[in-house]
Structures are given as structure tokens and as C-alpha cells.
Design an enzyme around this catalytic site. Sequence first.
Site, short mmCIF file in Angstrom:
data_model
loop_
_atom_site.label_atom_id
_atom_site.label_comp_id
_atom_site.label_asym_id
_atom_site.label_seq_id
_atom_site.Cartn_x
_atom_site.Cartn_y
_atom_site.Cartn_z
N GLU A 103 -3.14 1.38 -5.54
CA GLU A 103 -2.32 0.96 -4.41
C GLU A 103 -2.62 1.96 -3.30
O GLU A 103 -2.10 3.07 -3.28
CB GLU A 103 -0.84 0.97 -4.74
CG GLU A 103 -0.02 0.38 -3.60
CD GLU A 103 1.30 1.10 -3.32
OE1 GLU A 103 2.16 0.52 -2.66
OE2 GLU A 103 1.46 2.26 -3.74
N ASP B 33 0.31 4.31 -8.01
CA ASP B 33 1.16 4.22 -6.84
C ASP B 33 0.66 5.15 -5.73
O ASP B 33 0.24 6.28 -5.98
CB ASP B 33 2.58 4.62 -7.26
CG ASP B 33 3.62 4.41 -6.17
OD1 ASP B 33 3.75 3.27 -5.71
OD2 ASP B 33 4.28 5.39 -5.79
#
Length: 574
Positions: free
Chosen positions: A283, A219
Site C-alpha cells: 500500500e 500498510d
Amino acid sequence: MSSSTPLETQAPGSTTWWRDAVIYQVYPRSFADANGDGIGDLPGITARLDHLAELGVHAVWLSPFYTSPMADAGYDVADYRDVDPVFGTLADADAMIARAHELGLRVIVDLVPNHTSDDHAWFRAALAAGPGSTERARYIFRDGRGPGGDDPPNNWTSVFGGAAWTRVTEPDGTPGQWYLHLFDTRQPDLDWDHPEVRAEFVDVLRFWLDRGVDGFRVDVANALVKADGLPDHDVELALLSGATEDGPTAPMWDRDEVHEIYREWRKVLDSYEPAGSRMMVAEAWVEPPARLAMYVRPDEMHQAFNFTYLGAAWEAKALRDAVERSMSANDAVGAPTTWVLSNHDVVRHASRLGTGTPGSFVGIGLGPRDPQPDAALGLRRARAATALMLALPGSAYLYQGEELGLPEHTTLPDEVRQDPTFFRHDGAVVGRDGCRVPIPWTGDAPAYGFSPTGESWLPQPPEFGDLAVDRQEGVDGSTLELYRRAIRLRRELALGHGEVTWDTTLGDDDVLAMRRSTPLGEVLVLTNLGTADVAVPDGVRVVLSTEDGPHPERDAATTTGTLAPDVTLWALME
């Protein structure tokens, strides 16, 4: 692993399966609810893994299911080594991993390293310990500016809106230091200069690798390291901000020092057998592609989401430029390009492409007070966009429900919203709830088969009934069957490998035409992004068309004719 056939032989590319895999994102709270409480869970996912195997994907990526107060739907992690009771138990996670492997599916789990929950034991200890403590050194605590330290340490804003700093009350009851949170107030940023932070996440990696996971989605991988001194930044914070061809300029995004962390992680993954079979995908909302490619150098990540492609306009030149720039940057470091059109942070592309300005809508959403998308146009374009994406070399990610043609839920009432973005913008930004609505399995069942009781943590729109799995299964021309066919043909034709050759002799500026050399012959991929029909070359056999309705004759005979607007076809050259 209980499968009788080694998993390495069941997925593409053996130990480098990730180079051309089609990977399916599951948002756990919205995939399948086994216990009837209205929130999806791990047993529900396990029970529905057959759907993914039948779809033909190679791996499943699960958004966080760790212990969390759910201030940001699980991206605020309180314990990285346990499962939140709303999703089940560690035993349920083990069972899910085992069942996936039985079906030949790899398992990728989310890792959230930029911040923890404010419920994490480390942060509770930091609050109790006070300024200057070793406990606070794991996070980014600073004294305030101005008289009495009443002003934040700098002018940074949160991605979710408002200030990126919150002031704490010290153990003695007095106003105290401030802590940084690039996202929600309940998501304090870790200090990645601290050796205990780095050691902790290496241990977390090993914990899940030892349980059998095949990879990690990292993330906001571009956010871990902040510039020394935390200088002011006079730009409203967004996920994509501050990068240039010459290097990063935003003090909180895409710092060069972050790559050292991922080199250490790569060594951990490579230590597991078979060597090279575990992977990481970043990401990282990073522009330009040359900066993003730095994350996928040979000793770092294996993949990085291609948000340049996701946000490209529905125009031939924009899409071609995105493909060329992305592939050129990744080819330079020997990495595959990773394509994506939808995820849990952006408006679903079946709705996004039905708007007048189909950008990425990252974190913004579409609500009832916005101009509403053209549903039919959006779905038609979404089918064409997906077929184009699946014909490109590299790896492709699908977001749960897109194989059903699900639209964004654009009319959610304010009182059911849960995204912190909505609240931190005082409702001016509706946020991401519309793409996170539970998906439909059975058209006439309670909650469309998502939950046996009819409970659903977010309400589903009426149109989901006709889009349910049971309404599309076996129906020629349905979006579900289109996805199944496209994924199967992609594997048979080995479209995940090789080069792209553009054909500029076909059509005009509104047509994308590329040729792909495959084991079964040359494949022509045509996408009509204009408003008029375009000619299809003579002597081709169409094997896939996204045009609505059944076209059985096109699978069995050489065809000629025209390609309608907003349609993609794959054709074998005769």
C-alpha cells in the site's frame, strides 16, 4: 493444510499465483459476527469463506486483527503475534487459515510496520525509560524547538489532521520530548534505522508464515524511512504528496532507502517452500507510476496497489492514460499491474462514481452535509468499471460488499463515528466510517444477517436489505451474479495474462475499446463512458454485459446493436 489437493494446483499460475489473482479484502470487524457482540470476528469470517469460494476469488486479504486498543480500527498494533479478543484467538486464526486453504483460497494478512500502538510494550518502555535511552531509540523522539522545547521539532502535520508530534511527560513529571506520529497520536512512528526494529519485523514475518499465511499487505509501505534531520516540509501532509519523476521530495514519503528493507523481507519470503509462492503487496500512495514500480522490482514486493487507476476520472482518456502509464511502468520491471477500485480508506466506487467529481476521496469520506451521490448512476458505472478492471491483465482486488453493489453509507450520524480523522478535524472531515459499515447477508434478518443478535458496531442503511446476498443469489442481472460470471470468465479466458491492444476505430472519444487475445479467441472489451449509445460491431458474441436486467439471449447468440452509456461488455469475435 488439510486440503487433499495441493493448494498450488488450486490457484492460478502455480507458485506465481499472485500475478493474475483476484483477491478479496475482508475488513474483519464488518464482515461477519459469530458471537453476537456487533463486531465481526475470525469465527464469523471462517463461517462465510464459502461465499468467497463461490464468488471465484483466489485469495482473501484481511485487515488487522491483532491485539490493539482500536484507536484506528486495529491499525494501531499492540502485539503483532496475537489476536485481539474482540476478533477471537490465535486458534481461531489457525482455523480460518486452514479452512481457507481447504477451499483453495490463499490468505494474506495486514502488516503495519510504520508505527505501533502507544500500548505496545516497546512504547510503554520508551516512556518509562526517558530521553537518551535505548528504548526511545526504537521510535522517533526528539527535543522540541524554541524556549523550553515548547515547539514541535518540525512543522510536519498528521495525515489525520493536526500536528504530527505529541509531547510527553517525562518520568519525573516534567514536560519532555516529542514523538512523531504521521497518523494518530496513539500511533507512534518507529525508527527504521534501528537494527532492533528491522529484526523484530523479520521475526513477525516468520511468525505468520510459519502459521501458514501466503502473503502480506504492507500498510503505508512508502512511509517507513524519513529524511535525515527531519527537515521542515511546508505542505499539508497527505498520503499522496511530494513525489516527482526525478525522485522523492517529501521528507516522510517514498524515500529511496525504504527499498533495502523490502529486499530483506523478500529473501525471507523466498526461503519458504514452494519457492516464490509467498507474496507482498505494497500500500504505497506513490506518484508517478515509475516511482511506484520501484517497489515491485524482482527482488522486492510482488504487487503494489494501483491508486492512479482508482483515482482516475470517469472519462475514457483518463482511464486509458492510467492503464497505459501503469502497465508501462510495471512492464519495465517485469511486474504485474495490480488494479483496485475500492478499499477501507476510500468512498465505495458505487457511490464515488455517482458524484460530480469521482476522484478517490481517500480518507475524506462523504457525509450527510455533502451533496449526495446519484445511487442508480453510481451503481451502473461501478458495474461497468469493475468489468473493465477485471478484463485487464494483472491482479485485481475487490473490497468486501462491492460484489453486492453496496454504496457508501453517506448519512451516518456524527455520534456513531469512530474514525480518528473525524475527531482530529473537529468533524469538518467525516472520514472513512461510511465504507466500513457491516455488510448484509440476509435481507430480513437482524443486522441483515451480519450478527445473530442484531447488534452492529456501525448502523447499516435501509437500502442494504435489498442488496443482501440472499436477495441477489441466483438472480440473473444482479450485481452478485455479474461478479461471479465476470470472475469465472476472466479465469476461463485467461484475461489476467497477456497484452492490451487498443482499438481506436470503434466509437469516439467517449469509448474505451480494447482487444485481448485469449485461448478461446479474441475478446473485445467495450466501455461506453459517454452519454449516447454507441454501435457494437457486427458479428460478435457478447459473453458479459453490465447493463441492468437479464440478457440470456446475449450468452447464446451472435448479437448486433448498440452499447448504452455507462456499460461495459465483453464479446468474442466470431
